[in-house]
Design a protein around this motif. Structure first.
Motif, mmCIF file in Angstrom:
data_model
loop_
_atom_site.group_PDB
_atom_site.id
_atom_site.type_symbol
_atom_site.label_atom_id
_atom_site.label_comp_id
_atom_site.label_asym_id
_atom_site.label_seq_id
_atom_site.Cartn_x
_atom_site.Cartn_y
_atom_site.Cartn_z
ATOM 1 N N GLY A 91 -6.607 0.273 -3.666
ATOM 2 C CA GLY A 91 -5.632 1.350 -3.627
ATOM 3 C C GLY A 91 -4.192 0.892 -3.623
ATOM 4 N N HIS A 92 -3.958 -0.411 -3.645
ATOM 5 C CA HIS A 92 -2.581 -0.918 -3.641
ATOM 6 C C HIS A 92 -1.908 -0.670 -4.986
ATOM 7 C CE1 HIS A 92 -0.992 -2.747 -0.089
ATOM 8 N NE2 HIS A 92 -2.137 -3.367 0.178
ATOM 9 N N GLY A 93 -0.651 -0.279 -4.929
ATOM 10 C CA GLY A 93 0.161 -0.175 -6.130
ATOM 11 C C GLY A 93 0.801 -1.507 -6.470
ATOM 12 N N PRO A 94 1.585 -1.554 -7.537
ATOM 13 C CA PRO A 94 2.275 -2.801 -7.894
ATOM 14 C C PRO A 94 3.358 -3.140 -6.876
ATOM 15 C CG PRO A 94 2.924 -0.996 -9.352
ATOM 16 C CD PRO A 94 1.841 -0.467 -8.483
ATOM 17 N N GLY A 95 3.637 -4.425 -6.740
ATOM 18 C CA GLY A 95 4.742 -4.846 -5.886
ATOM 19 C C GLY A 95 4.435 -4.925 -4.411
ATOM 20 N N GLY A 96 3.161 -4.971 -4.032
ATOM 21 C CA GLY A 96 2.805 -5.130 -2.627
ATOM 22 C C GLY A 96 2.972 -3.858 -1.829
ATOM 23 N N HIS A 97 3.205 -4.006 -0.518
ATOM 24 C CA HIS A 97 3.283 -2.842 0.362
ATOM 25 C C HIS A 97 4.499 -1.973 0.099
ATOM 26 C CE1 HIS A 97 0.011 -2.919 3.356
ATOM 27 N NE2 HIS A 97 -0.091 -4.165 2.960
ATOM 28 N N ALA A 98 5.463 -2.476 -0.648
ATOM 29 C CA ALA A 98 6.608 -1.640 -1.000
ATOM 30 C C ALA A 98 6.167 -0.421 -1.798
ATOM 31 C CB ALA A 98 7.619 -2.457 -1.810
ATOM 32 N N SER A 99 5.043 -0.524 -2.499
ATOM 33 C CA SER A 99 4.562 0.620 -3.274
ATOM 34 C C SER A 99 4.216 1.794 -2.363
ATOM 35 C CB SER A 99 3.346 0.229 -4.114
ATOM 36 O OG SER A 99 2.246 -0.147 -3.297
ATOM 37 N N GLU A 100 3.732 1.511 -1.148
ATOM 38 C CA GLU A 100 3.427 2.596 -0.219
ATOM 39 C C GLU A 100 4.702 3.332 0.182
ATOM 40 O OE1 GLU A 100 -0.503 1.531 2.208
ATOM 41 O OE2 GLU A 100 1.086 0.076 2.548
ATOM 42 N N ASP A 101 5.758 2.570 0.449
ATOM 43 C CA ASP A 101 7.041 3.194 0.775
ATOM 44 C C ASP A 101 7.570 4.003 -0.407
ATOM 45 O OD1 ASP A 101 6.975 1.961 3.282
ATOM 46 O OD2 ASP A 101 8.020 0.182 2.548
ATOM 47 N N ALA A 102 7.337 3.499 -1.627
ATOM 48 C CA ALA A 102 7.807 4.209 -2.815
ATOM 49 C C ALA A 102 7.074 5.525 -3.002
ATOM 50 C CB ALA A 102 7.638 3.323 -4.048
ATOM 51 N N PHE A 103 5.758 5.506 -2.882
ATOM 52 C CA PHE A 103 4.952 6.689 -3.173
ATOM 53 C C PHE A 103 4.950 7.700 -2.031
ATOM 54 C CE2 PHE A 103 2.328 3.590 -5.910
ATOM 55 C CZ PHE A 103 3.177 3.783 -6.993
ATOM 56 N N ASP A 104 5.311 7.258 -0.810
ATOM 57 C CA ASP A 104 5.367 8.180 0.330
ATOM 58 C C ASP A 104 6.209 9.412 0.015
ATOM 59 O OD1 ASP A 104 3.727 6.942 2.176
ATOM 60 O OD2 ASP A 104 5.340 5.862 3.189
ATOM 61 N N ALA A 105 7.266 9.200 -0.765
ATOM 62 C CA ALA A 105 8.215 10.280 -1.029
ATOM 63 C C ALA A 105 7.609 11.405 -1.861
ATOM 64 C CB ALA A 105 9.450 9.715 -1.739
ATOM 65 N N PHE A 106 6.491 11.152 -2.525
ATOM 66 C CA PHE A 106 5.937 12.124 -3.467
ATOM 67 C C PHE A 106 4.707 12.865 -2.950
ATOM 68 C CE2 PHE A 106 8.040 8.798 -5.957
ATOM 69 C CZ PHE A 106 8.943 9.566 -6.688
ATOM 70 N N LEU A 107 4.123 12.376 -1.857
ATOM 71 C CA LEU A 107 2.869 12.951 -1.378
ATOM 72 C C LEU A 107 3.056 13.523 0.016
ATOM 73 C CD1 LEU A 107 0.535 10.030 -2.513
ATOM 74 C CD2 LEU A 107 0.953 12.185 -3.715
ATOM 75 N N PRO A 108 2.653 14.776 0.248
ATOM 76 C CA PRO A 108 2.863 15.411 1.559
ATOM 77 C C PRO A 108 2.305 14.603 2.725
ATOM 78 C CG PRO A 108 2.133 17.023 -0.053
ATOM 79 C CD PRO A 108 2.022 15.676 -0.722
ATOM 80 N N GLY A 109 1.142 14.006 2.554
ATOM 81 C CA GLY A 109 0.551 13.227 3.631
ATOM 82 C C GLY A 109 0.906 11.756 3.599
ATOM 83 N N GLY A 110 1.782 11.369 2.680
ATOM 84 C CA GLY A 110 2.137 9.960 2.545
ATOM 85 C C GLY A 110 1.091 9.196 1.746
ATOM 86 N N TYR A 111 1.394 7.934 1.465
ATOM 87 C CA TYR A 111 0.519 7.082 0.653
ATOM 88 C C TYR A 111 0.038 5.924 1.514
ATOM 89 C CZ TYR A 111 -0.983 4.277 -3.410
ATOM 90 O OH TYR A 111 -1.703 3.556 -4.331
ATOM 91 N N ASP A 112 -1.247 5.829 1.701
ATOM 92 C CA ASP A 112 -1.858 4.739 2.456
ATOM 93 C C ASP A 112 -2.907 4.110 1.549
ATOM 94 O OD1 ASP A 112 -3.497 3.164 4.150
ATOM 95 O OD2 ASP A 112 -3.024 4.409 5.885
ATOM 96 N N HIS A 113 -2.783 2.823 1.302
ATOM 97 C CA HIS A 113 -3.613 2.196 0.258
ATOM 98 C C HIS A 113 -5.106 2.236 0.571
ATOM 99 C CE1 HIS A 113 -3.287 -1.249 3.059
ATOM 100 N NE2 HIS A 113 -4.362 -1.731 2.473
ATOM 101 N N GLY A 114 -5.495 2.289 1.859
ATOM 102 C CA GLY A 114 -6.909 2.354 2.193
ATOM 103 C C GLY A 114 -7.535 3.678 1.775
ATOM 104 N N PRO A 115 -7.054 4.795 2.321
ATOM 105 C CA PRO A 115 -7.585 6.092 1.878
ATOM 106 C C PRO A 115 -7.380 6.352 0.392
ATOM 107 C CG PRO A 115 -6.387 6.320 3.945
ATOM 108 C CD PRO A 115 -6.136 4.917 3.464
ATOM 109 N N TRP A 116 -6.249 5.928 -0.148
ATOM 110 C CA TRP A 116 -6.007 6.156 -1.578
ATOM 111 C C TRP A 116 -7.048 5.409 -2.417
ATOM 112 C CZ3 TRP A 116 -2.773 9.555 -3.882
ATOM 113 C CH2 TRP A 116 -2.571 9.437 -5.265
ATOM 114 N N GLY A 117 -7.356 4.186 -2.020
ATOM 115 C CA GLY A 117 -8.364 3.423 -2.752
ATOM 116 C C GLY A 117 -9.728 4.074 -2.682
ATOM 117 N N ALA A 118 -10.121 4.518 -1.469
ATOM 118 C CA ALA A 118 -11.447 5.105 -1.296
ATOM 119 C C ALA A 118 -11.557 6.490 -1.908
ATOM 120 C CB ALA A 118 -11.785 5.174 0.202
ATOM 121 N N ASP A 119 -10.506 7.297 -1.763
ATOM 122 C CA ASP A 119 -10.604 8.714 -2.102
ATOM 123 C C ASP A 119 -10.043 9.071 -3.474
ATOM 124 O OD1 ASP A 119 -11.665 8.994 0.447
ATOM 125 O OD2 ASP A 119 -9.720 9.455 1.346
ATOM 126 N N VAL A 120 -9.335 8.139 -4.098
ATOM 127 C CA VAL A 120 -8.765 8.403 -5.430
ATOM 128 C C VAL A 120 -9.215 7.348 -6.429
ATOM 129 C CG1 VAL A 120 -6.637 8.707 -6.772
ATOM 130 C CG2 VAL A 120 -6.757 9.565 -4.415
#
Length: 358
Positions: free
Chosen positions: A133-162
């Motif tokens: 579930g990790h995006g490009p650029g390491g954990h910075a991707s979570e900070d980047a995508f947080d702005a677009f998703l109401p519940g935020g972006y967490d690579h564990g749930p995103w990997g499992a659920d998306v």
């Protein structure tokens, strides 16, 4: 080219002499029975096709968790980890990527599972898939995508659920991937808890090794308590941390680590955060990654036709999530190339140097 025929059988090598007495193939049912004879009480046992969102027929040869492991290894998301940051953006030939990190976590997790007698195939599957579930650029991707998703972006749930949803994995495998981070709820299985430990053990040891090779820190900089208890090399540290968990489980029944050794692991992690992940150069790189990824998500929200057809959301409301899914699946290099091509970025503006691990 066609091998070497010997009657009705073809051998790979002309001088092959390999021979084995095997009355019948060791299929899924035999493997399941072996688990019940060998694994410790509390282990997660394979059962038929496993519990999946979409019911399947059991495999003739493989257990349900062995199938999960194979599906992850052959997935696009897993292959793309080879092009995603672990610590170093644009890694050289000896520095870790997300893919090599996943493999090292699997090595630690399977060592732990074998040592305490639980399901190795399940631990292996979880570990190999834990960072898909990790995006490009390491954990910075979570900070980047947080702005677009109401519940935020967490690579564990995103990997499992998306990301891994199309693979129709077993619920136990998905749970271990979803909850491998220590900030998440505890996994539902012992194997999942082992993967949580394996992830932290692996990245603490190998991120330090990469930073030493990159000249960011030296072995002399390590806190004395880390060296005294766990040693200074990746090999020593892995051995001490793995052995401590296996011994602790054997002595107490608790999936945990001896307090003194756990303190050394925590000290090593704190050192990595201070001297590697949050150094000024790393923060600058993270900020650049965030700017790239947010710019790309905004671009694809405005230009959904620029995404491949299988990413075209069915409704306007899905456009942001679809764009995040598409950008999150990119490798570092492709994302940075798109920043130049789609956003008009100058190459010198792109992220450089060492990133933030976890």
């Amino acid at each position: 080219m066609a091998g070497h025929a010997e009657g009705a059988v073809v051998r790979a090598h002309r001088d092959s002499h390999a021979h084995l007495h095997l009355p019948a193939p060791i299929g899924r049912e035999a493997r399941e029975e072996r688990e019940r004879l060998v694994l410790r009480p509390g282990a997660t046992f394979s059962s038929g096709a496993g519990t999946r969102a979409v019911a399947e027929e059991p495999d003739v040869e493989r257990t349900c968790f062995e199938r999960d492991r194979d599906r992850i290894v052959h997935s696009t998301a897993f292959r793309r980890l080879a092009g995603k940051t672990q610590v170093v953006v644009y890694p050289t030939d000896h520095q870790r990527t997300r893919l090599t990190h996943a493999i090292e976590v699997a090595q630690v997790a399977t060592s732990l599972a074998r040592g305490i007698g639980v399901n190795v195939a399940l631990a292996d599957a979880m570990a190999l898939g834990h960072d898909c579930g990790h995006g490009p650029g390491g954990h910075a991707s979570e900070d980047a995508f947080d702005a677009f998703l109401p519940g935020g972006y967490d690579h564990g749930p995103w990997g499992a659920d998306v990301v891994l949803t199309p693979l129709n994995l077993c619920v136990e495998t998905l749970d271990g991937i979803r909850n491998h981070s220590w900030s998440r709820p505890a996994p539902m299985t012992i194997e999942g808890e082992l993967v949580s430990w394996a992830d932290r053990i692996a990245y603490c040891a190998h991120d330090l090794e990469d930073a030493i090779h990159a000249g960011i820190v030296s072995l002399d900089d390590l806190p004395r308590e880390v060296v005294a208890i766990a040693g200074g090399t990746r090999r020593e540290q892995l051995a001490v941390f793995i052995r401590s968990i296996i011994t602790t489980v054997a002595e107490t029944g608790v999936v945990g680590m001896d307090a003194e050794v756990a303190a050394a692991l925590a000290s090593l992690r704190a050192f990595n955060y201070e001297r590697i992940y949050t150094r000024p150069e790393s923060v600058a790189q993270s900020n650049a990654v965030i700017e790239v990824l947010r710019g790309l998500v905004e671009y694809y929200c405005e230009h959904p036709g620029a995404m491949p057809t299988d990413y075209h959301g069915p409704a306007e409301a899905d456009r942001v999530t679809t764009a995040v899914t598409y950008v999150g699946g990119m490798t570092d290099r492709y994302a940075f190339d798109m920043a130049e091509e789609r956003l008009g970025w100058d190459h010198d503006r792109l992220p450089q140097g060492i990133g933030r691990g976890d």
